[in-house]
Design an enzyme around this catalytic site. Structure first.
Site, short mmCIF file in Angstrom:
data_model
loop_
_atom_site.label_atom_id
_atom_site.label_comp_id
_atom_site.label_asym_id
_atom_site.label_seq_id
_atom_site.Cartn_x
_atom_site.Cartn_y
_atom_site.Cartn_z
N ASN A 7 26.90 39.74 53.16
CA ASN A 7 27.19 40.42 51.89
C ASN A 7 26.14 39.91 50.89
OD1 ASN A 7 28.21 41.40 49.51
ND2 ASN A 7 30.19 40.35 49.65
N ARG A 90 28.07 44.54 54.25
CA ARG A 90 28.85 45.17 53.19
C ARG A 90 27.90 46.04 52.35
NH1 ARG A 90 30.69 42.99 47.42
NH2 ARG A 90 32.05 44.71 46.92
N HIS A 180 36.26 48.43 46.44
CA HIS A 180 37.19 47.47 47.08
C HIS A 180 37.92 48.10 48.27
CE1 HIS A 180 37.59 45.44 42.87
NE2 HIS A 180 36.71 44.77 43.59
N ARG A 241 34.62 43.52 32.28
CA ARG A 241 34.51 44.98 32.17
C ARG A 241 35.71 45.54 31.43
NH1 ARG A 241 33.87 45.65 38.28
NH2 ARG A 241 32.02 44.40 38.64
N ASP A 283 37.58 34.22 32.92
CA ASP A 283 38.43 33.68 33.98
C ASP A 283 39.87 33.59 33.46
OD1 ASP A 283 39.86 31.94 35.79
OD2 ASP A 283 37.92 31.39 36.62
N GLU A 384 38.08 40.61 53.30
CA GLU A 384 37.15 41.74 53.42
C GLU A 384 36.14 41.52 54.54
OE1 GLU A 384 36.93 41.24 49.08
OE2 GLU A 384 36.37 43.34 49.03
P1 ADP Z 1 35.66 38.36 43.45
O1 ADP Z 1 35.75 38.43 44.95
O2 ADP Z 1 35.78 39.67 42.75
O3 ADP Z 1 34.54 37.51 42.93
P2 ADP Z 1 38.11 36.86 43.62
O4 ADP Z 1 39.01 37.77 44.33
O5 ADP Z 1 37.61 35.64 44.34
O6 ADP Z 1 36.93 37.63 42.93
O7 ADP Z 1 38.86 36.38 42.29
C1 ADP Z 1 38.23 35.53 41.39
C2 ADP Z 1 39.12 35.38 40.19
O8 ADP Z 1 40.43 35.00 40.60
C3 ADP Z 1 38.66 34.31 39.23
O9 ADP Z 1 37.81 34.82 38.25
C4 ADP Z 1 39.97 33.83 38.62
O10 ADP Z 1 40.18 34.56 37.43
C5 ADP Z 1 41.04 34.21 39.60
N1 ADP Z 1 41.67 33.07 40.23
C6 ADP Z 1 41.22 32.30 41.22
N2 ADP Z 1 42.10 31.31 41.51
C7 ADP Z 1 43.12 31.45 40.68
C8 ADP Z 1 44.34 30.75 40.45
N3 ADP Z 1 44.68 29.67 41.19
N4 ADP Z 1 45.17 31.21 39.50
C9 ADP Z 1 44.85 32.27 38.76
N5 ADP Z 1 43.73 32.97 38.91
C10 ADP Z 1 42.87 32.58 39.85
#
Ligand code: ADP
Length: 404
Positions: A7, A90, A180, A241, A283, A384
């Site tokens: 990816n 991907r 997704h 976004r 975050d 994924e």
């Molecule tokens: P992507 O694959 O789109 O980069 P993820 O599915 O890995 O994203 O999700 C990342 C997001 O998940 C982080 O930005 C954070 O906001 C949230 N996240 C990760 N761990 C936790 C947690 N323990 N509690 C709450 N939110 C979390």
């Protein structure tokens, strides 16, 4: 024998190595800061973690390092490059050209290039990854493209068409595609496995809530609607976004602040969402920490985030003529009890009721609905890369089987 899944982003290459027969994960890792003087390499296998600086001027060099590391005596996961039977890639946007997982040949690469205008940020790095891997791997190793958009290709015109001049659709393929897809497909298939039944009769809302977020309405196993559109900007609120908003605001801000269209594009993609409202972070963990301390805009950001998801759940229940299951997945969906609680609150009229204690537990795959809830609510971790490996294997085996 193995399947390698990659990816690629503009300066990163994530990879996973799966055992061919049972698709067990053997190694995963990533190269970051490709193109800089020093790139970062990280790989985990058999409980070992290796982190090192490498030289990777481009994606081909990064891919070569990955292969060299897999071959190295220290790691010893493959003895020869030919131990990798398939490379799965991907690819974010398949437009209307690629409705399913596809074995990559020269013609496919040309068609992927034609999709670039629809996904200018994502498809070029995906293509760089494909070219790099094809150059490094021996001829004859199948490379397979798995598209984020493909699972949503079952949407009907009424859900994918924008109410813009029809000629935009005809001439420029302007329509909703959704993203997704591998995740929405993975968790909806996993639900069937858990229930021990086929997809018929299931009306599922899958909530992929991560850095980018989207919901899908999955009826009888098919995506009939999803919240992202022609690009990943549409839909629910995300880290940076905006999700849905009145497009007339673009001109209004351009006129009022004297901003260019590129400036506003940056605002709606990179400075909005949770970050834009809270002014704290993209975050959700940071936003929640501040909200707990009474930070007003952090609370507001959280409220807007959850309210928008709730609205989509209601919309999709209407679109499917009912609701049997809701699935929460990805970083936020799997780990954030606050979001799940807020989304599911006051939804008894739809038959949704969750067990608040169970919702708080730090466990993985499970149902969090109460025994009398008409709608089952689930946490199902997504995977994924495993889905990409599975699809790549299936398409290669079926192609060989029919002798194409
Ligand atoms: P992507 O694959 O789109 O980069 P993820 O599915 O890995 O994203 O999700 C990342 C997001 O998940 C982080 O930005 C954070 O906001 C949230 N996240 C990760 N761990 C936790 C947690 N323990 N509690 C709450 N939110 C979390």
């Amino acid at each position: 024998m193995n399947i390698l899944v990659i990816n690629t982003g503009s300066s990163s290459l994530k990879f996973r190595l799966f055992n061919y027969d049972d698709l067990k994960l053997r190694a995963n890792g990533l190269v970051e800061r490709i193109g800089e003087a020093k790139s970062d390499f990280k790989m985990e296998w058999n409980g070992t973690v290796k982190k090192t600086n490498i030289e990777a001027a481009d994606h081909k060099a990064a891919f070569q390092v990955v292969i060299n590391e897999l071959l190295s005596p220290e790691c010893g996961l493959i003895k020869d490059v030919s131990d990798i039977k398939i490379v799965g890639h991907r690819v974010v946007h398949g437009a209307e050209k690629f409705l399913k997982t596809t074995i990559i040949n020269d013609d496919v690469i040309e068609q992927l290039k034609e999709c670039i205008p629809l996904a200018p940020l994502h498809n070029p790095p995906n293509l760089m990854g494909i070219t790099a891997a094809k150059e490094v791997m021996a001829d004859g190793v199948p490379h397979v493209a798995v598209f984020d958009t493909a699972f949503h290709s079952t949407m009907e015109r009424e859900s994918y068409l924008y109410a813009l001049p029809y000629s935009y659709y005809e001439k420029y393929s302007v329509r909703r595609y959704g993203f997704h897809g591998t995740s929405h497909k993975f968790v909806s298939q996993r639900l069937c496995e858990i229930l021990g039944q086929g997809p018929e009769g299931l009306k599922v809302v899958t909530c992929h809530l991560g850095n980018g977020s989207s919901l899908a309405a999955v009826k009888d196993g098919k995506s009939i609607d999803t919240s992202m559109g022609m690009t990943p900007l549409e839909g629910v609120v995300m880290g940076t976004r905006s999700g849905d908003f009145d497009p007339a605001i673009i001109k209004y801000i351009m006129d009022t602040e004297g901003k260019s269209i590129d400036d506003v594009d940056k605002v709606i993609n990179k400075q909005s969402g949770l970050l834009g409202i809270s002014g704290i972070s993209n975050d959700i963990r940071d936003v929640e920490d501040e909200a707990e301390k009474g930070h007003e805009r952090a609370n507001l950001a959280l409220d807007v985030f959850c309210y928008r998801i709730k609205k989509y759940v209601g919309a999709y229940a209407a679109a499917m003529g009912g609701l049997t299951d809701i699935i929460f997945t990805a970083g936020i969906g799997e780990n954030d009890p606050i979001v799940r609680r807020k989304v599911c609150s006051n939804m008894e009229f739809l038959g949704i009721s969750i067990d608040l204690e169970n919702n708080e537990l730090r466990k993985t795959e499970r149902t969090i609905s109460t025994p009398d809830s008409k709608v089952r609510v689930w946490i199902i971790p997504t995977d994924e890369e495993l889905m990409i490996a599975r699809e790549a294997k299936e398409v290669v085996e079926s192609t060989v089987a029919v002798g194409k």
